[in-house]
Design a protein around this motif. Sequence first.
Motif, PDB file in Angstrom:
ATOM      1  N   LYS A   1      -3.205   4.508  -2.960  1.00 33.82           N
ATOM      2  CA  LYS A   1      -4.343   5.270  -2.459  1.00 33.82           C
ATOM      3  C   LYS A   1      -3.949   6.741  -2.378  1.00 33.82           C
TER       4      LYS A   1
ATOM      5  N   GLN B   1       0.847  -1.193   0.000  1.00 34.24           N
ATOM      6  CA  GLN B   1       0.000   0.000   0.000  1.00 34.24           C
ATOM      7  C   GLN B   1       0.881   1.241   0.000  1.00 34.24           C
TER       8      GLN B   1
ATOM      9  N   TYR C   1       0.392   5.278   0.307  1.00 33.68           N
ATOM     10  CA  TYR C   1      -0.531   6.366   0.643  1.00 33.68           C
ATOM     11  C   TYR C   1       0.066   7.673   0.104  1.00 33.68           C
TER      12      TYR C   1
END
Length: 366
Positions: free
Chosen positions: A296, A250, A252
């Motif tokens: 994201k 992930q 960010y």
Amino acid sequence: MVLRQRRKPFQQVVTELDAFPKVEETYVEQTATGASVSIITFILVVLLLHSELTYYYWPGYKFRFSSDADMNSKLKLNVDLTVAMPCDLIGADILDKTNQNAFSFGRLREDPTWFKLEEHQLIHFREMERLNAYLSEEYHQLQDVLWKSGYSRLYGDMPARRLVPDEPHDACRVHGSLTLNKVAGNFHVTAGKVLPIAGAHAHLTSFMEEHEYNFTHRIEKLSFGDSVAGIIQPLEGTEMTTDINLINYQYYIEIVPTVVDTYLGRTVTYQYSVKELARPISHGQGSHGTPGIYFKYDISALKVEVTKDREPFWQFLVKVCAGVGGICATSGLLAILVKWVVNTICCSLGQEQTKKPVSASAVPAS
């Protein structure tokens, strides 16, 4: 009889209109001290003019934060990502905050390739990784140099392969550009192809075995907006390798709109900061989720306005004239002071020499 007044020549008229007082040459005393001060003054004036002209034509940059009230513009995503899985086993897609398809036009291509790089490709990628890491750490010290460099990218694209391997493709290159809605979203690459289900989003992964998952990946390009000199993309030159089949990567990303004002006009682009998290997926140990690579991103409410720190021409002219005049006035006072000091020292030495008694030589007796 009418007397006509004879007109004066133009040069004489201009000379007589001179408002500055003139000193006769017979009243001017030329000394070595005055000549030295004049030479120093001339050098200082030349240095001042060079410095001011250089800064005026190549000024620095000013950075200012302001609120971003532009809600109607679009967000451009540029990506070039290689995943160590065949293209038949993965799918790339983007969802915005409303869980709807986020892009209005454009598409991402998925080309079969080999994950292992050739020697010249590996050298290029390692150099890009090293340079990008160094610039990211030293950005605050090098930002003026980077913004003035004029290079939209400090490194070129990955060179092509020279030899075609005999083994089948073991990786997939996801690359292209998309125009997105300017809202928070999620760009992801996961196992299985995207299923076009109305009102839902899913990837078909039911026919895959666990050993077929491999989310080792290499990021060659990941940027938002148009390329502008001075912006460092933190994720370019990133390579993540793993021997864990089920893993969740992930990233960010906080995107900051950036407005750059130049001579050619105004350019709207984006820069971003990123935080990384890698987490193995193990439902038995309570680590739930979907394996894959997730970017994201969110849009900052503030934007950065970049302008050149240049003053108007009339202010520049007044400042230069004031600087030159100040140097000339100061040099005149300095010349008077130096002359007074020299005269004082010379006079004191002359008086000391006149006060010394003259010794009479002895006259021999006849």
